[in-house]
Write a protein that holds these residues in place. Structure first.
Motif, PDB file in Angstrom:
ATOM      1  N   THR A  25       0.666  -1.143  -0.023  1.00  0.00           N
ATOM      2  CA  THR A  25       0.055   0.052  -0.016  1.00  0.00           C
ATOM      3  C   THR A  25       0.890   1.260  -0.157  1.00  0.00           C
ATOM      4  O   THR A  25       0.508   2.182  -0.489  1.00  0.00           O
ATOM      5  CB  THR A  25      -0.957   0.262   1.260  1.00  0.00           C
ATOM      6  OG1 THR A  25      -0.086  -0.180   2.472  1.00  0.00           O
ATOM      7  CG2 THR A  25      -2.121  -1.040   0.782  1.00  0.00           C
ATOM      8  N   TYR A  26       2.025   1.207   0.486  1.00  0.00           N
ATOM      9  CA  TYR A  26       2.824   2.354   0.791  1.00  0.00           C
ATOM     10  C   TYR A  26       3.325   2.868  -0.847  1.00  0.00           C
ATOM     11  O   TYR A  26       3.362   4.027  -1.191  1.00  0.00           O
ATOM     12  CB  TYR A  26       4.029   2.210   1.621  1.00  0.00           C
ATOM     13  CG  TYR A  26       3.732   1.862   3.007  1.00  0.00           C
ATOM     14  CD1 TYR A  26       2.783   2.832   3.450  1.00  0.00           C
ATOM     15  CD2 TYR A  26       3.927   0.790   3.679  1.00  0.00           C
ATOM     16  CE1 TYR A  26       2.367   2.589   4.922  1.00  0.00           C
ATOM     17  CE2 TYR A  26       3.744   0.549   4.970  1.00  0.00           C
ATOM     18  CZ  TYR A  26       2.811   1.475   5.619  1.00  0.00           C
ATOM     19  OH  TYR A  26       2.472   1.350   6.842  1.00  0.00           O
ATOM     20  N   THR A  27       3.662   2.064  -1.703  1.00  0.00           N
ATOM     21  CA  THR A  27       4.061   2.060  -3.030  1.00  0.00           C
ATOM     22  C   THR A  27       3.012   2.767  -3.502  1.00  0.00           C
ATOM     23  O   THR A  27       2.656   3.795  -4.475  1.00  0.00           O
ATOM     24  CB  THR A  27       4.607   0.961  -3.688  1.00  0.00           C
ATOM     25  OG1 THR A  27       5.624   0.477  -3.133  1.00  0.00           O
ATOM     26  CG2 THR A  27       4.761   1.223  -5.211  1.00  0.00           C
ATOM     27  N   GLN A  28       1.525   2.039  -3.429  1.00  0.00           N
ATOM     28  CA  GLN A  28       0.365   2.561  -4.092  1.00  0.00           C
ATOM     29  C   GLN A  28       0.151   3.938  -3.724  1.00  0.00           C
ATOM     30  O   GLN A  28      -0.487   5.042  -4.628  1.00  0.00           O
ATOM     31  CB  GLN A  28      -0.727   1.669  -3.784  1.00  0.00           C
ATOM     32  CG  GLN A  28      -0.537   0.062  -4.198  1.00  0.00           C
ATOM     33  CD  GLN A  28      -1.431  -0.762  -3.633  1.00  0.00           C
ATOM     34  OE1 GLN A  28      -2.355  -0.406  -2.892  1.00  0.00           O
ATOM     35  NE2 GLN A  28      -1.159  -2.132  -3.567  1.00  0.00           N
ATOM     36  N   LYS A  62       0.766  11.955 -16.536  1.00  0.00           N
ATOM     37  CA  LYS A  62       2.054  12.349 -15.921  1.00  0.00           C
ATOM     38  C   LYS A  62       2.566  11.353 -15.003  1.00  0.00           C
ATOM     39  O   LYS A  62       3.742  11.071 -15.044  1.00  0.00           O
ATOM     40  CB  LYS A  62       2.037  13.916 -15.520  1.00  0.00           C
ATOM     41  CG  LYS A  62       3.498  14.560 -14.853  1.00  0.00           C
ATOM     42  CD  LYS A  62       4.501  14.617 -16.074  1.00  0.00           C
ATOM     43  CE  LYS A  62       5.954  15.014 -15.322  1.00  0.00           C
ATOM     44  NZ  LYS A  62       6.803  15.157 -16.317  1.00  0.00           N
ATOM     45  N   ALA A  63       1.862  10.932 -14.081  1.00  0.00           N
ATOM     46  CA  ALA A  63       2.229  10.105 -13.155  1.00  0.00           C
ATOM     47  C   ALA A  63       2.622   8.721 -13.705  1.00  0.00           C
ATOM     48  O   ALA A  63       3.457   8.088 -13.090  1.00  0.00           O
ATOM     49  CB  ALA A  63       1.082   9.819 -12.292  1.00  0.00           C
ATOM     50  N   GLU A  64       1.800   8.492 -14.801  1.00  0.00           N
ATOM     51  CA  GLU A  64       2.241   7.210 -15.506  1.00  0.00           C
ATOM     52  C   GLU A  64       3.629   7.364 -16.175  1.00  0.00           C
ATOM     53  O   GLU A  64       4.535   6.222 -16.096  1.00  0.00           O
ATOM     54  CB  GLU A  64       1.323   6.935 -16.591  1.00  0.00           C
ATOM     55  CG  GLU A  64       1.534   5.594 -17.142  1.00  0.00           C
ATOM     56  CD  GLU A  64       0.194   5.076 -17.918  1.00  0.00           C
ATOM     57  OE1 GLU A  64       0.474   4.322 -18.953  1.00  0.00           O
ATOM     58  OE2 GLU A  64      -0.900   5.280 -17.642  1.00  0.00           O
ATOM     59  N   ALA A  87      -3.953   4.297  -8.791  1.00  0.00           N
ATOM     60  CA  ALA A  87      -2.659   4.147  -8.826  1.00  0.00           C
ATOM     61  C   ALA A  87      -2.402   2.627  -9.109  1.00  0.00           C
ATOM     62  O   ALA A  87      -1.363   2.177  -9.655  1.00  0.00           O
ATOM     63  CB  ALA A  87      -1.963   4.477  -7.283  1.00  0.00           C
ATOM     64  N   ILE A  88      -3.226   1.698  -8.421  1.00  0.00           N
ATOM     65  CA  ILE A  88      -3.105   0.307  -8.537  1.00  0.00           C
ATOM     66  C   ILE A  88      -2.931  -0.193 -10.103  1.00  0.00           C
ATOM     67  O   ILE A  88      -2.177  -0.769 -10.494  1.00  0.00           O
ATOM     68  CB  ILE A  88      -3.925  -0.688  -7.792  1.00  0.00           C
ATOM     69  CG1 ILE A  88      -3.865  -0.349  -6.459  1.00  0.00           C
ATOM     70  CG2 ILE A  88      -3.853  -2.178  -8.214  1.00  0.00           C
ATOM     71  CD1 ILE A  88      -4.725  -0.960  -5.673  1.00  0.00           C
ATOM     72  N   ARG A  89      -4.218   0.394 -10.875  1.00  0.00           N
ATOM     73  CA  ARG A  89      -4.046   0.020 -12.373  1.00  0.00           C
ATOM     74  C   ARG A  89      -3.219   0.605 -12.883  1.00  0.00           C
ATOM     75  O   ARG A  89      -2.291  -0.054 -13.928  1.00  0.00           O
ATOM     76  CB  ARG A  89      -5.614   0.763 -12.878  1.00  0.00           C
ATOM     77  CG  ARG A  89      -6.689   0.116 -12.313  1.00  0.00           C
ATOM     78  CD  ARG A  89      -8.123   0.552 -12.912  1.00  0.00           C
ATOM     79  NE  ARG A  89      -8.277   1.936 -12.764  1.00  0.00           N
ATOM     80  CZ  ARG A  89      -9.147   2.402 -11.863  1.00  0.00           C
ATOM     81  NH1 ARG A  89      -9.584   1.569 -10.983  1.00  0.00           N
ATOM     82  NH2 ARG A  89      -9.359   3.714 -11.915  1.00  0.00           N
ATOM     83  N   LEU A  90      -2.549   1.857 -12.652  1.00  0.00           N
ATOM     84  CA  LEU A  90      -1.428   2.683 -13.336  1.00  0.00           C
ATOM     85  C   LEU A  90      -0.011   1.789 -13.191  1.00  0.00           C
ATOM     86  O   LEU A  90       0.689   1.470 -14.199  1.00  0.00           O
ATOM     87  CB  LEU A  90      -1.370   3.947 -12.814  1.00  0.00           C
ATOM     88  CG  LEU A  90      -0.112   4.814 -13.335  1.00  0.00           C
ATOM     89  CD1 LEU A  90      -0.455   6.247 -13.167  1.00  0.00           C
ATOM     90  CD2 LEU A  90       1.218   4.461 -12.855  1.00  0.00           C
ATOM     91  N   LEU A  91       0.317   1.265 -11.887  1.00  0.00           N
ATOM     92  CA  LEU A  91       1.339   0.356 -11.662  1.00  0.00           C
ATOM     93  C   LEU A  91       1.324  -0.710 -12.527  1.00  0.00           C
ATOM     94  O   LEU A  91       2.249  -1.467 -12.940  1.00  0.00           O
ATOM     95  CB  LEU A  91       1.339   0.112 -10.296  1.00  0.00           C
ATOM     96  CG  LEU A  91       1.716   1.350  -9.491  1.00  0.00           C
ATOM     97  CD1 LEU A  91       1.402   0.973  -7.805  1.00  0.00           C
ATOM     98  CD2 LEU A  91       3.215   1.945  -9.505  1.00  0.00           C
TER      99      LEU A  91
END
Length: 338
Positions: free
Chosen positions: A164-167, A181-183, A328-332
């Motif tokens: 979760t911390y990465t997320q 931009k985050a991607e 964020a999970i989908r992006l990662l």
């Protein structure tokens, strides 16, 4: 004989009322915080107030599912969990109730509590940059975004995207920059990896020490844990506060936090417990030895934490970041961040 029976009956009635009153006074806490870190503080509350605390510990996700399954029959009065995403999800699922408390609002800065007054941070968990002394000039460090640039190729250590911390860090990037931009930033991080991702921050920090990578991102409390046992570790691995320049947005801060459950049987007792946990004096007990930072700005940090110096935190509201967790999970996943 009649008077004796009456006296006995009266005594039993009084005893029954007393037991009932005590049961109503007790506060049941569901917590994903490590029991050995939390229980001494809750025991102190019982000693100071006489209020019994019933404590059940489990993983944050499991506790949320348990609350949802129990519904109105749940015995829980308080949910204590970690990570902005978990707090936001619990509130959005209707597992937490709105609570008015001037004490909580005074103790917890506005960006570290739910705008809807359903949860409050209880401790800060900073996630920032660490680097290998002698291999990296801190003058070349600046931001999380900078670590996505080609100059760090083959030098970066990161924790798994399953954590979760990465997320939440990625969710902060989305809240700050927008998803596109985050991607781009996350792609750069993956391209710069020196080794496979790590399952925990302790291993990541040790990898920097061992020379497997030169720079990484980790939660500061893991650094504090190592320093408490290896005081010279900071001669090999150094902390750098990310994003401190003008317009860079400040360092990312995650939370442990709590709220009163939707079906609390003792909501007043639950509110009083949270007010006490967030108070200046108690914040020392709640955060000293855990190497987190106090949520209450008037409280003193643990000496190990205090030695890292002051920093500017991200001003983004924790709820805004938590709301971007699923994205964020989908992006990662899209960028191949394992």
């Amino acid at each position: 004989m009649k008077s004796l029976k009456f006296a006995l009956a009266a005594g039993l009635t009084t005893l029954g009322l007393t037991s009932q009153a005590l049961a109503q006074q007790a506060v049941t806490v569901y917590s994903s915080r490590i029991e050995q870190l939390l229980k001494p503080t809750l025991d102190r509350y019982t000693q100071e107030t006489g209020v019994k605390i019933n404590l059940l510990t489990d993983r944050g996700g499991s506790l949320a599912e348990r609350l949802a399954a129990e519904g109105a029959s749940s015995p829980a009065d308080v949910l204590i969990t970690v990570d902005m995403g978990n707090l936001w999800n619990a509130a959005e699922r209707g597992l937490l109730r709105k609570v008015e408390s001037s004490a909580l609002d005074a103790n917890v800065p506005a960006n570290f509590r739910d705008p809807g007054s359903r949860w409050w941070g209880l401790s800060q968990r900073e996630r920032t940059i660490f680097y290998a002394e002698g291999k990296v000039d801190p003058k070349n460090l600046s931001t999380y975004e900078d670590l996505a640039l080609p100059k760090w190729k083959g030098k970066l250590c990161l924790r798994t995207s399953k954590q979760t911390y990465t997320q939440s860090l990625t969710a902060m990037m989305i809240a700050k920059h927008g998803e596109a931009k985050a991607e781009e930033i996350a792609k750069g991080w993956v391209a710069n990896l020196a080794t496979d991702v790590f399952t925990n921050d302790n291993s990541l920090l040790k990898a920097i020490e061992a020379g497997q990578c030169e720079v990484g991102i980790a939660n500061t409390y893991y650094y504090g844990r190592i320093l408490s046992k290896e005081p010279n570790f900071n001669q090999k691995v150094k902390l750098f506060w990310a994003n401190q320049g003008t317009g860079e947005g400040g360092a990312h801060v995650n939370l442990s936090g709590a709220g009163v459950t939707a079906h609390a049987k003792n909501p007043d007792g639950a509110r009083k417990l949270l007010e006490w946990l967030s108070s200046q004096a108690v914040q020392n007990a709640y955060t000293h030895g855990t190497f987190e930072s106090p949520i209450n700005p008037k409280a003193e940090a643990d000496p190990i934490v205090k030695a890292w110096g002051k920093f500017v935190p991200s001003p983004l509201n924790a709820a805004d970041i938590g709301s971007k967790q699923a994205a964020a999970i989908r992006l990662l996943d899209r960028v191949g961040y394992r």
